[in-house]
Scaffold this motif. Structure first.
Motif, mmCIF file in Angstrom:
data_model
loop_
_atom_site.group_PDB
_atom_site.id
_atom_site.type_symbol
_atom_site.label_atom_id
_atom_site.label_comp_id
_atom_site.label_asym_id
_atom_site.label_seq_id
_atom_site.Cartn_x
_atom_site.Cartn_y
_atom_site.Cartn_z
ATOM 1 N N ALA A 108 0.693 -0.941 0.020
ATOM 2 C CA ALA A 108 0.173 -0.356 0.468
ATOM 3 C C ALA A 108 0.670 1.576 -0.381
ATOM 4 O O ALA A 108 1.671 1.234 1.006
ATOM 5 C CB ALA A 108 -0.955 0.214 1.230
ATOM 6 N N GLY A 109 0.612 2.174 -0.523
ATOM 7 C CA GLY A 109 1.624 3.767 -1.047
ATOM 8 C C GLY A 109 2.546 3.304 -2.038
ATOM 9 O O GLY A 109 2.434 2.542 -2.728
ATOM 10 N N PRO A 110 3.004 4.972 -2.404
ATOM 11 C CA PRO A 110 3.549 5.055 -3.350
ATOM 12 C C PRO A 110 4.873 4.494 -3.002
ATOM 13 O O PRO A 110 5.237 4.186 -1.714
ATOM 14 C CB PRO A 110 3.831 6.172 -3.392
ATOM 15 N N ASP A 111 6.064 3.543 -3.873
ATOM 16 C CA ASP A 111 7.184 3.703 -3.505
ATOM 17 C C ASP A 111 8.255 4.926 -2.774
ATOM 18 O O ASP A 111 7.679 6.295 -3.556
ATOM 19 C CB ASP A 111 8.498 3.557 -4.996
ATOM 20 N N GLN A 112 9.071 4.448 -1.969
ATOM 21 C CA GLN A 112 9.502 5.446 -1.205
ATOM 22 C C GLN A 112 10.424 6.159 -2.772
ATOM 23 O O GLN A 112 11.084 7.376 -2.046
ATOM 24 C CB GLN A 112 10.529 5.309 -0.219
ATOM 25 N N ASP A 113 11.227 5.588 -3.259
ATOM 26 C CA ASP A 113 12.287 6.652 -3.960
ATOM 27 C C ASP A 113 11.709 7.277 -4.820
ATOM 28 O O ASP A 113 11.831 8.061 -6.083
ATOM 29 C CB ASP A 113 13.377 4.451 -5.132
#
Lengths: 604, 108
Positions: free
Chosen positions: A402-407
């Protein structure tokens, strides 16, 4: 010109620069190869240390990590900078004064045993190899994202470049290349950050802009972020200890990262390259100063990007979605699985009911086929109103995606703020510089551990200078190739291994070095027992809780912070055993006299 | 102890003074280090957040900016203080050697 043309131009130009420096800085003796002839000025060494320290992960992931953690992200900022205080005050000047080429060299000398040397070499190799694999992978990923070549080819280009300058110039070539790489990476980080700060708040210094009022005059950026977080069910951005990170864990992780930083061999070895003890002290100052340029900006970039991310996605329809989202969705760093109403919903975990409705995900480690299957099933599920197919959101949520990738935050912020193509290209060159500089510093530690501490001590102590240099070059060459192979076929543990490396460094090297310098009484056996106890406990706890699913039973401390307990265990064991063993002999006492004096002229 | 045979009493005293000054300075600076990083940044962060500085809640500011700047300051203070101790030690050793000609002979 297109982003890709700019990227070829800028990345190609920086590579040519690195190779030119390598030719200029080539060396002809082992002292030049291992410690750059001990002639690097303090400020230049500070820049090189900063470039060495800031890896592809610092450059690409740290801002995103902080954005997703809010206050708790500070533990990485404080941990990775506070360690330099320990390094400057407790270790660097004394180790420089001792004048060895490597950390295991000092450990062996102080504790008078080759067993201690072997233990230290083992720790140094373990830490360096696990780290360097991640760097090479980073090089490959940057190549593949920006130049659209395969990860494998990207890794091979990276290997070729590092191979040339590391074998030619050893530490001298690496140091001066890192000075150049520092400027490339810091420019690449600061230019977009400043542009975004001006665009959002009108303030040119990002770390001040972060606390300023938004240009639309509605509220301060942080207040707005807290509001968005509260509305969408994320833990507060600025209030501590509300999410999954309680006070005990923030404390332990911060302290473990600090002590671990001070115990990392590739950081310590930087202080062997300067002229004298005073230069070692000032070098630590310069290093932290240059690191802070990035570390003070990263939380600002994190906050800006978080604000863009939340305010430009939630509640938008397909047509209203921003351009950056369209161009990054194909990479899988951010995905949208609609529930059929045509509007993006993006919620945090605080309210489980709404979290189940959140529609923003990331691809993670899924391959293209798996992802396509999830998408097809999800579409079927929508079209049939749930009677066939499967809810893709539930599947991805269950996989922890869930949620976007941190990079994506650092990679996409220039586009979020609609900056020019050459700035986007600059970010690619900066990420490459960060990965290459860290990789080369680690490779030198590997080379010196194997060639200097193993080969010359145990296999061929009579080797001539020319032969030593040749062996060192061969070892670093082989190490580069092995690192490249790790980069192409990454071992699965790489992502968790950073915690491992810091924990083990905090629990093994750091106490052994501090006791070795500040105590005249602690001998070889207690120090080695302490090191073994600390490293084994920490290693076991991390492996058991990451792979074995062990509950964090030790005061609820997570794997990342357990290095603190390992460190205390190390100190405790060493100090408890000390009275049972004899005082170190005269040779060690003289060594201690020597390293506690600022210069050899003072030793009458 | 052979150390005494290499150094005169005056020189040894100068070295002892240098070391005790170094250790005391290091201890003091480490106390401040802990107060900045672990104190303001973590242990007291929730309490400090009641105040704010330049648009930042204070505890949050310490965790993400303040402690970092504090660390840099501490290293600068350390480098300056130790430089001063180095110079004092050098001066004391020179004086000790001038007062004790035997020391010069041993060196030669």
């Amino acid at each position: 010109m297109s982003v890709q043309a700019w990227t070829f131009l800028i990345a190609g130009g920086t590579f040519a620069l690195y190779l030119a420096i390598a030719w200029w800085a080539r060396v002809s003796d082992t002292k030049g190869f291992y410690v750059a002839g001990q002639g690097i000025p303090a400020a230049a060494n500070g820049m090189a240390t900063a470039a060495d320290w800031m890896s592809a992960a610092s450059f690409l992931s740290m801002a995103g990590l902080i954005a997703s953690m809010g206050y708790a992200g500070g533990m990485y900022l404080m941990g990775w900078t506070g360690g330099y205080v320990l390094l400057a005050l407790l270790l660097a000047p004394y180790l420089r004064r001792a004048g060895h080429f490597t950390v295991p060299g000092f450990v062996a000398d102080r504790y008078g045993s080759n067993l201690a040397r072997g233990l230290a070499v083992l720790c140094a190799l373990f830490i360096s190899f696990t780290y360097v694999a991640g760097q090479m992978r980073g090089v490959g990923i940057v190549f593949s994202r920006f130049l659209e070549v395969d990860v494998e080819i990207g890794v091979m280009i990276g290997v070729a470049i590092v191979f040339v300058y590391a074998t030619l110039g050893g530490m001298k070539g690496i140091t001066w290349t890192q000075v150049a790489q520092y400027w490339v990476l810091i420019t690449a980080f600061l230019v977009p950050a400043i542009a975004i700060s001006i665009r959002l708040t009108g303030v040119a210094v990002p770390s001040i802009g972060m606390g300023s009022t938004l240009l639309d005059g509605s509220a301060s950026l942080l207040a707005k972020l807290d509001q968005l977080h509260a509305d969408l069910g994320f833990a507060s951005y600025t209030q501590p200890f509300e999410g999954e990170w309680d006070k005990t864990n923030v404390f332990c992780v911060t302290l473990a990262l600090m002590a671990g930083t001070a115990g990392l061999p590739h950081v310590i070895v930087r202080f062997y390259t300067v002229k004298n003890v005073a230069a070692a002290r000032w070098s630590a100052f310069w290093a932290l100063g240059f690191i802070l340029l990035l570390y003070l900006t990263a939380p600002a970039v994190g906050a800006f990007a978080r604000y863009y991310m939340l305010s430009s996605l939630h509640g938008k329809t397909e047509a209203e979605l921003p351009q950056w989202f369209r161009s990054w969705q194909p990479t899988g760093l951010v995905l949208w699985l609609d529930d059929g109403d045509g509007k993006v919903a993006f919620y945090g975990t605080r309210d489980p009911g709404r979290f189940a409705e959140s529609e923003i995900f990331r691809r993670g480690a899924l391959n293209a086929d798996e992802l396509a299957t999830v998408r097809v099933e999800h579409q079927k599920w929508i079209d049939t109103r749930g009677s066939a197919g499967a809810d893709g959101r539930a599947i991805l949520r269950a996989k922890g995606l869930a949620g976007p990738d941190q990079d994506i935050l650092v990679l996409a912020t220039p586009e979020m703020a609609e900056l020019a193509a050459w700035i986007v290209a600059l970010v690619a060159a900066g990420a490459l510089a960060a990965a290459l500089s860290t990789a080369s510093g680690l490779l030198l530690v590997i080379s010196s551990s194997v060639a200097h501490d193993l080969y010359f001590r145990w296999i061929d102590p009579q080797a001539s200078e020319a032969k030593r240099l040749l062996v060192s070059r061969a070892v670093i060459g082989v190490a580069v190739v092995i690192a490249g192979i790790f980069g192409i076929y990454p071992p699965g543990f790489v992502s968790q291994v950073v915690a491992f490396a810091f924990g083990v460094a905090a629990a093994s090297f750091f106490p052994a070095l501090v006791l070795g310098i500040f105590s005249r009484r602690v001998g070889g056996v207690p120090a080695m027992c302490g090191m073994a106890a600390g490293a084994l406990f920490t290693g076991w706890y991390i492996i058991a809780s990451v792979y074995g699913g062990m509950e964090p039973w030790c005061f609820g401390i997570k794997a990342q912070g357990i290095g603190v307990v390992g460190m205390l265990l190390n100190f405790g064991v060493a100090l408890l055993l000390t009275p049972l063993f004899p005082r170190p002999d005269e040779r060690v006492q003289r060594l201690l006299d020597e390293i506690r004096e600022p210069e050899s002229g003072a030793a009458a | 102890m052979p150390k005494e045979s290499r150094r005169s009493e005056l020189e040894a005293a100068a070295h002892r003074r240098y070391w005790s000054h170094s250790v005391r300075t290091i201890a003091l600076l480490l106390l401040l280090w802990a107060a900045f990083g672990l104190g303001c940044g973590v242990l007291w962060a929730d309490a400090l957040n009641r105040w704010s500085i330049g648009g930042f809640p204070l505890g949050f500011w310490f965790a993400q900016q303040g402690s970092l700047l504090g660390f840099l300051l501490l290293i600068a203070i350390y480098a300056v203080a130790m430089g001063r101790f180095d110079r004092r030690l050098r001066a004391e050793l020179d004086a000790a050697r001038a007062a004790d000609p035997a020391s010069e002979e041993r060196r030669a």
